[in-house]
Motif scaffolding. Structure first.
Motif, short mmCIF file in Angstrom:
data_model
loop_
_atom_site.label_atom_id
_atom_site.label_comp_id
_atom_site.label_asym_id
_atom_site.label_seq_id
_atom_site.Cartn_x
_atom_site.Cartn_y
_atom_site.Cartn_z
N MET A 1 -61.82 14.89 14.07
CA MET A 1 -61.99 16.38 14.18
C MET A 1 -60.93 17.37 13.44
O MET A 1 -61.24 18.47 13.23
CB MET A 1 -62.30 16.49 15.66
CG MET A 1 -63.52 15.84 16.39
SD MET A 1 -63.60 16.37 17.94
CE MET A 1 -64.63 17.90 17.75
N ASP A 8 -68.65 18.56 15.25
CA ASP A 8 -68.35 18.86 16.71
C ASP A 8 -68.74 17.51 17.35
O ASP A 8 -69.26 16.58 17.05
CB ASP A 8 -69.59 19.95 17.03
CG ASP A 8 -69.32 21.22 16.64
OD1 ASP A 8 -68.14 21.40 16.03
OD2 ASP A 8 -69.79 22.30 17.05
N LYS A 10 -70.24 15.75 21.08
CA LYS A 10 -70.95 15.80 22.24
C LYS A 10 -70.48 14.81 23.41
O LYS A 10 -70.29 13.57 22.94
CB LYS A 10 -72.43 15.44 22.11
CG LYS A 10 -73.16 15.50 23.47
CD LYS A 10 -74.80 15.48 23.19
CE LYS A 10 -75.17 13.95 22.71
NZ LYS A 10 -76.37 13.78 22.60
N SER A 47 -64.81 25.05 22.14
CA SER A 47 -66.38 25.60 21.62
C SER A 47 -66.70 24.36 20.69
O SER A 47 -67.96 24.46 20.12
CB SER A 47 -65.97 26.95 20.74
OG SER A 47 -65.17 26.42 19.54
N ARG A 48 -66.00 23.35 20.15
CA ARG A 48 -66.29 22.27 19.27
C ARG A 48 -66.98 21.14 20.44
O ARG A 48 -67.34 20.12 19.58
CB ARG A 48 -65.36 21.79 18.45
CG ARG A 48 -65.05 22.93 17.22
CD ARG A 48 -63.95 22.51 16.57
NE ARG A 48 -64.35 21.12 15.76
CZ ARG A 48 -63.49 20.47 15.11
NH1 ARG A 48 -62.06 20.69 15.02
NH2 ARG A 48 -63.88 19.58 14.24
N SER A 50 -69.35 19.90 23.39
CA SER A 50 -70.47 20.26 24.33
C SER A 50 -70.48 19.03 25.31
O SER A 50 -70.27 17.86 24.85
CB SER A 50 -71.91 20.25 23.59
OG SER A 50 -71.98 19.01 22.77
#
Length: 228
Positions: A1, A8, A10, A47-48, A50
């Motif tokens: 990342m 992004d 999850k 923010s990256r 979830s």
């Protein structure tokens, strides 16, 4: 990342079936938040990342309330699954990192995938063909990869040099089959996984010409997983 800013993550977190549904849902939320917090401490923007949390609703095995399962089986359900995805904002171009000139066809792409991902080797105890907890956890990571990519696998079963040729061929077959069964039981289509077995004919450590330690024999008792 850190290298690819367009990726992004999850985080999907889970619990085993013990305790109430309400407690487990809250626990799985805390587990997802702990992963995001750890990444934030390493410089990855929240923010990256979830989050999803499912409590005990998505068990990987048949261990619901009231079923007597081993601690190893419960451990497989206590997990956070991490999935990377490419996020391109409105108007963004495909990043140059994904447009390397040498990735001209599907074969090149598969070779690139093979370099970039860690495919486990499954090791076995002497004269045994059962899966250790450590390797079940590694297979769960592999299943995440299979669920998000249309790749196929070939399994190759092996033994160490002790025992007869015929016995070891049968043992290496069982070692390949137990990995296949685990993947199929986790809803990987059987036609995506082929398998072979070689007995003691393909050791990674030559124990015919030297005295091998238990650790050296262990390296030969394996099922190798290869991307086709």
């Amino acid at each position: 990342m850190e290298k690819y800013k367009f990726l992004d993550l999850k985080v999907s977190s889970h619990t085993d079936s013990r305790a109430s549904h309400e407690y487990n849902e809250a626990l799985s939320k805390r587990r997802a938040e702990a992963v995001r917090s750890s990444l934030r401490d390493k410089g990855i923007s929240e923010s990256r990342v979830s989050l999803e949390w499912h409590g005990e609703e998505k068990l990987v095995n048949d261990c619901p309330d009231g079923v007597d399962c081993s601690e190893d089986d419960h451990q497989l359900n206590r997990r956070s699954e991490l999935s990377l995805s490419i996020i391109l904002k409105d108007g963004a171009l495909i990043p140059e990192d994904l447009l390397e000139d040498d990735l001209c066809n599907e074969v090149d792409l598969i070779n690139k995938i093979r370099e970039d991902i860690e495919i486990p080797i499954i090791y076995f105890d002497f004269d045994k063909s059962f899966l250790r907890l450590k390797h079940k956890m590694e297979l769960e990571r592999l299943i995440l990869l299979l669920n998000s990519n249309n790749i196929k696998l070939n399994l190759e079963g092996h033994t160490d040099i002790r025992g007869s040729e015929d016995y070891n061929k049968a043992l290496s077959e069982r070692r390949a089959e137990v990995v296949l069964k685990y993947l199929v039981d986790r809803n990987i289509e059987k036609n995506r996984v082929s398998y072979e077995w070689f007995g003691k004919s393909r050791p990674v450590v030559d124990c015919d010409t030297q005295d091998c330690s238990p650790e050296m024999h262990q390296l030969n008792r394996r099922t190798e997983i290869k991307i086709k």
